[in-house]
Write a protein that holds these residues in place. Structure first.
Motif, PDB file in Angstrom:
ATOM      1  N   HIS A 286       0.836  -1.202   0.000  1.00 40.32           N
ATOM      2  CA  HIS A 286       0.000   0.000   0.000  1.00 40.32           C
ATOM      3  C   HIS A 286       0.868   1.247   0.000  1.00 40.32           C
ATOM      4  CE1 HIS A 286      -2.578   3.147   1.965  1.00 40.32           C
ATOM      5  NE2 HIS A 286      -3.359   2.751   1.002  1.00 40.32           N
ATOM      6  N   ARG A 287       1.915   1.265   0.827  1.00 37.37           N
ATOM      7  CA  ARG A 287       2.872   2.366   0.853  1.00 37.37           C
ATOM      8  C   ARG A 287       4.274   1.833   1.173  1.00 37.37           C
ATOM      9  NH1 ARG A 287      -0.664   5.010  -1.072  1.00 37.37           N
ATOM     10  NH2 ARG A 287      -1.672   6.879  -0.262  1.00 37.37           N
ATOM     11  N   LEU A 288       5.229   2.232   0.377  1.00 36.42           N
ATOM     12  CA  LEU A 288       6.638   2.095   0.726  1.00 36.42           C
ATOM     13  C   LEU A 288       7.188   3.509   0.683  1.00 36.42           C
ATOM     14  CD1 LEU A 288       9.211   0.620   1.387  1.00 36.42           C
ATOM     15  CD2 LEU A 288       9.526   0.116  -1.045  1.00 36.42           C
ATOM     16  N   TYR A 289       7.535   4.008   1.858  1.00 37.57           N
ATOM     17  CA  TYR A 289       7.904   5.421   1.999  1.00 37.57           C
ATOM     18  C   TYR A 289       9.367   5.508   2.414  1.00 37.57           C
ATOM     19  CZ  TYR A 289       7.552  10.283   3.679  1.00 37.57           C
ATOM     20  OH  TYR A 289       7.716  11.639   3.878  1.00 37.57           O
ATOM     21  N   ILE A 290      10.154   6.258   1.645  1.00 30.77           N
ATOM     22  CA  ILE A 290      11.588   6.405   1.888  1.00 30.77           C
ATOM     23  C   ILE A 290      11.872   7.858   2.263  1.00 30.77           C
ATOM     24  CG2 ILE A 290      13.872   6.219   0.841  1.00 30.77           C
ATOM     25  CD1 ILE A 290      12.709   4.040  -0.992  1.00 30.77           C
ATOM     26  N   VAL A 291      12.574   8.049   3.383  1.00 30.03           N
ATOM     27  CA  VAL A 291      12.842   9.390   3.914  1.00 30.03           C
ATOM     28  C   VAL A 291      14.330   9.522   4.206  1.00 30.03           C
ATOM     29  CG1 VAL A 291      12.292  11.054   5.729  1.00 30.03           C
ATOM     30  CG2 VAL A 291      10.554   9.390   5.004  1.00 30.03           C
ATOM     31  N   GLU A 292      14.887  10.680   3.883  1.00 31.18           N
ATOM     32  CA  GLU A 292      16.273  10.956   4.269  1.00 31.18           C
ATOM     33  C   GLU A 292      16.466  12.451   4.487  1.00 31.18           C
ATOM     34  OE1 GLU A 292      19.414  10.450   1.410  1.00 31.18           O
ATOM     35  OE2 GLU A 292      18.048  10.727  -0.269  1.00 31.18           O
ATOM     36  N   GLY A 293      17.463  12.775   5.312  1.00 28.28           N
ATOM     37  CA  GLY A 293      17.813  14.167   5.536  1.00 28.28           C
ATOM     38  C   GLY A 293      18.706  14.677   4.417  1.00 28.28           C
ATOM     39  N   GLU A 294      18.553  15.946   4.102  1.00 27.52           N
ATOM     40  CA  GLU A 294      19.337  16.534   3.008  1.00 27.52           C
ATOM     41  C   GLU A 294      20.831  16.399   3.254  1.00 27.52           C
ATOM     42  OE1 GLU A 294      19.622  20.803   0.567  1.00 27.52           O
ATOM     43  OE2 GLU A 294      18.569  20.687   2.494  1.00 27.52           O
ATOM     44  N   SER A 304      17.932   3.913  -3.658  1.00 27.15           N
ATOM     45  CA  SER A 304      16.947   2.835  -3.648  1.00 27.15           C
ATOM     46  C   SER A 304      15.639   3.296  -4.280  1.00 27.15           C
ATOM     47  CB  SER A 304      16.693   2.358  -2.212  1.00 27.15           C
ATOM     48  OG  SER A 304      17.848   1.760  -1.668  1.00 27.15           O
ATOM     49  N   TYR A 305      15.234   4.518  -3.950  1.00 24.42           N
ATOM     50  CA  TYR A 305      13.983   5.054  -4.492  1.00 24.42           C
ATOM     51  C   TYR A 305      14.043   5.124  -6.021  1.00 24.42           C
ATOM     52  CZ  TYR A 305      10.559   8.616  -5.823  1.00 24.42           C
ATOM     53  OH  TYR A 305       9.553   9.311  -6.454  1.00 24.42           O
ATOM     54  N   ARG A 306      15.152   5.640  -6.542  1.00 21.61           N
ATOM     55  CA  ARG A 306      15.273   5.769  -7.998  1.00 21.61           C
ATOM     56  C   ARG A 306      15.255   4.396  -8.668  1.00 21.61           C
ATOM     57  NH1 ARG A 306      13.442  10.691  -8.059  1.00 21.61           N
ATOM     58  NH2 ARG A 306      14.727  12.124  -6.836  1.00 21.61           N
ATOM     59  N   ALA A 307      15.899   3.418  -8.041  1.00 23.43           N
ATOM     60  CA  ALA A 307      15.951   2.081  -8.628  1.00 23.43           C
ATOM     61  C   ALA A 307      14.574   1.419  -8.620  1.00 23.43           C
ATOM     62  CB  ALA A 307      16.957   1.223  -7.876  1.00 23.43           C
ATOM     63  N   LEU A 308      13.834   1.595  -7.520  1.00 17.87           N
ATOM     64  CA  LEU A 308      12.529   0.945  -7.406  1.00 17.87           C
ATOM     65  C   LEU A 308      11.482   1.563  -8.318  1.00 17.87           C
ATOM     66  CD1 LEU A 308      12.243   0.297  -3.557  1.00 17.87           C
ATOM     67  CD2 LEU A 308      12.873  -1.313  -5.355  1.00 17.87           C
ATOM     68  N   PHE A 315       5.436  -1.269  -8.064  1.00 19.91           N
ATOM     69  CA  PHE A 315       5.417   0.107  -7.588  1.00 19.91           C
ATOM     70  C   PHE A 315       4.926   1.086  -8.640  1.00 19.91           C
ATOM     71  CE2 PHE A 315       8.835  -2.033  -5.167  1.00 19.91           C
ATOM     72  CZ  PHE A 315       8.289  -1.903  -3.889  1.00 19.91           C
ATOM     73  N   ASN A 316       4.316   2.145  -8.120  1.00 18.00           N
ATOM     74  CA  ASN A 316       3.869   3.236  -8.975  1.00 18.00           C
ATOM     75  C   ASN A 316       4.044   4.537  -8.211  1.00 18.00           C
ATOM     76  OD1 ASN A 316       1.430   3.653  -7.302  1.00 18.00           O
ATOM     77  ND2 ASN A 316       0.804   1.678  -8.160  1.00 18.00           N
ATOM     78  N   ALA A 317       3.644   5.630  -8.805  1.00 12.83           N
ATOM     79  CA  ALA A 317       3.853   6.938  -8.180  1.00 12.83           C
ATOM     80  C   ALA A 317       3.051   7.108  -6.896  1.00 12.83           C
ATOM     81  CB  ALA A 317       3.489   8.052  -9.166  1.00 12.83           C
ATOM     82  N   ASP A 318       2.031   6.278  -6.708  1.00 10.09           N
ATOM     83  CA  ASP A 318       1.203   6.421  -5.504  1.00 10.09           C
ATOM     84  C   ASP A 318       1.736   5.608  -4.332  1.00 10.09           C
ATOM     85  OD1 ASP A 318      -1.204   7.357  -4.107  1.00 10.09           O
ATOM     86  OD2 ASP A 318      -1.802   5.257  -4.170  1.00 10.09           O
ATOM     87  N   ASN A 319       2.107   4.357  -4.569  1.00 12.43           N
ATOM     88  CA  ASN A 319       2.505   3.525  -3.413  1.00 12.43           C
ATOM     89  C   ASN A 319       3.996   3.598  -3.095  1.00 12.43           C
ATOM     90  OD1 ASN A 319       3.632   1.911  -5.426  1.00 12.43           O
ATOM     91  ND2 ASN A 319       2.690   0.015  -4.703  1.00 12.43           N
ATOM     92  N   LEU A 320       4.791   4.209  -3.968  1.00 11.45           N
ATOM     93  CA  LEU A 320       6.211   4.436  -3.690  1.00 11.45           C
ATOM     94  C   LEU A 320       6.428   5.930  -3.519  1.00 11.45           C
ATOM     95  CD1 LEU A 320       9.129   3.319  -3.495  1.00 11.45           C
ATOM     96  CD2 LEU A 320       9.288   3.638  -5.988  1.00 11.45           C
ATOM     97  N   ARG A 321       6.726   6.363  -2.305  1.00 12.94           N
ATOM     98  CA  ARG A 321       6.884   7.796  -2.011  1.00 12.94           C
ATOM     99  C   ARG A 321       8.276   8.066  -1.438  1.00 12.94           C
ATOM    100  NH1 ARG A 321       1.776  10.640  -1.710  1.00 12.94           N
ATOM    101  NH2 ARG A 321       0.229   9.295  -2.686  1.00 12.94           N
TER     102      ARG A 321
END
Length: 357
Positions: A286-294, A304-308, A315-321
């Motif tokens: 439903h959601r795979l959310y990736i967060v990092e500090g600048e 990882s986000y770019r590869a996925l 994955f699509n633009a909605d469930n991969l954030r």
């Protein structure tokens, strides 16, 4: 002639007397009557058990989402009039990695939203801590957010009161089997141990003790409600999210947040899901959310986000954030902001993609 008439009347009388005595002889023994036995009343058939009704909570009018890639507004850190509570649950686990004998007592902390009741089910967000911490990391203690100490429970209270998310249960776990393991841990062992512990002890305990969407505590019953469970981990907890839950327990959760760390590669995930007997197409994320500090020095999250993004089967633009927290390093602001955003993204479907990218 008289004798003749006497004989005519006497003979029938004698015959009648003889017949009567032959049927009812004075010395005859009557048969013993059968004792009276009270008949047991036939049992009333038990009514067919009535299935427990599925409780559907009244829909809550939510406000527009307030995802952030900068600072959380100071007002979220102020005590809220509608305050939730924190309870501690205890359980026993065993050494799943090395198989040593013995049970290990452990605890987890569970935030219950204001007005919590057993009469309705709640979504559950599990929070995994940073390196060397325990179940008290996220709450009930304080966190050093920039120049002030804050309580995550205040943030959760205010989010729910303002309609940014539905009232939810938030669980803070200890990701190590013992305190000694927290001092000098073997990451491989920790990942393996916690994966089993999460599936076999933690999730069933939460389902049994608290009001969730799962109909029961078996693996299949929890899997049926997987969209209502989510895991967010920060730093070391981010790696735990990937290695202990996303890879081996995809069937139990549908929402994942990796905050400040962790590598996600298609080939590795495919292999691990195959080893666990899981087909990812049967368990949509439903959601795979990736967060990092600048200014975080870790490079895995964005890579990882770019590869996925190319893994369009899953994955699509909605469930991969993905969100980069501006001017944040590998610090509390990165982690708390990740939780703040995850609590909204996991259990809402009305947040536009551009609000999280």
């Amino acid at each position: 002639m008289k004798k003749f008439f006497l004989l005519i009347f006497a003979v029938p009388l004698l015959v009648l007397a003889w017949y009567s005595l032959s049927i009812h002889p004075g010395s005859a023994v009557l048969p013993t009557p059968t004792p009276y036995v009270a008949l047991e009343p036939e049992p009333t058939p038990s009514p067919e058990p009535t299935a427990e009704p599925v409780v559907t909570p009244e829909p809550i009018a939510l406000s527009a989402a307030a995802l952030t890639d900068s600072f959380i507004d100071d007002s979220f850190f102020e005590p809220c009039e509608q305050q939730g509570s924190v309870v501690t649950l205890s359980y026993l686990t065993r050494d799943y990695h090395y198989g040593t004998e013995g049970n290990y007592p452990k605890k987890l902390n569970a935030y219950l939203p204001y007005g919590y009741t057993e009469d309705r089910p709640y979504n559950v967000l599990f929070l995994l801590h940073i390196n060397g911490a325990n179940e008290n990391f996220w709450f009930p203690g304080e966190l050093a957010y920039e120049s002030r100490y804050v309580k995550l429970t205040d943030v959760l209270d205010n989010m729910i009161a303002r309609g940014l998310c539905e009232p939810m249960i938030v669980v803070s776990t200890c990701d190590y089997i013992t305190n000694d393991a927290a001092v000098a841990h073997d990451s491989v062992r920790d990942y393996d141990q916690f994966g089993h512990e999460f599936a076999n002890e933690i999730l069933p305990l939460v389902v049994e003790e608290l009001s969730t969407y799962a109909a029961g505590s078996s693996r299949s019953e929890i899997a049926e409600a997987r969209e209502h469970f989510g895991v967010a981990g920060a730093s070391f907890g981010s790696y735990m999210t990937r290695n202990s839950v996303l890879a081996p327990n995809l069937d139990l959760c549908a929402n994942f947040a990796m905050i400040g760390g962790g590598s996600l590669r298609q080939d590795a995930l495919r292999e691990e899901w195959s080893s666990a007997g899981l087909k990812p197409e049967n368990y949509p994320i439903h959601r795979l959310y990736i967060v990092e500090g600048e200014w975080d020095d870790r490079v895995e999250p964005e890579r990882s986000y770019r590869a996925l993004q190319g893994w369009t089967e899953l994955f699509n633009a909605d469930n991969l954030r993905y969100t980069m927290i501006r001017s944040a390093t590998h610090d509390v602001r990165e982690w708390v902001n990740g939780v703040f955003n995850s609590a909204q993204l996991f259990f809402r479907d009305d947040i536009p993609v551009e609000d999280a990218a």
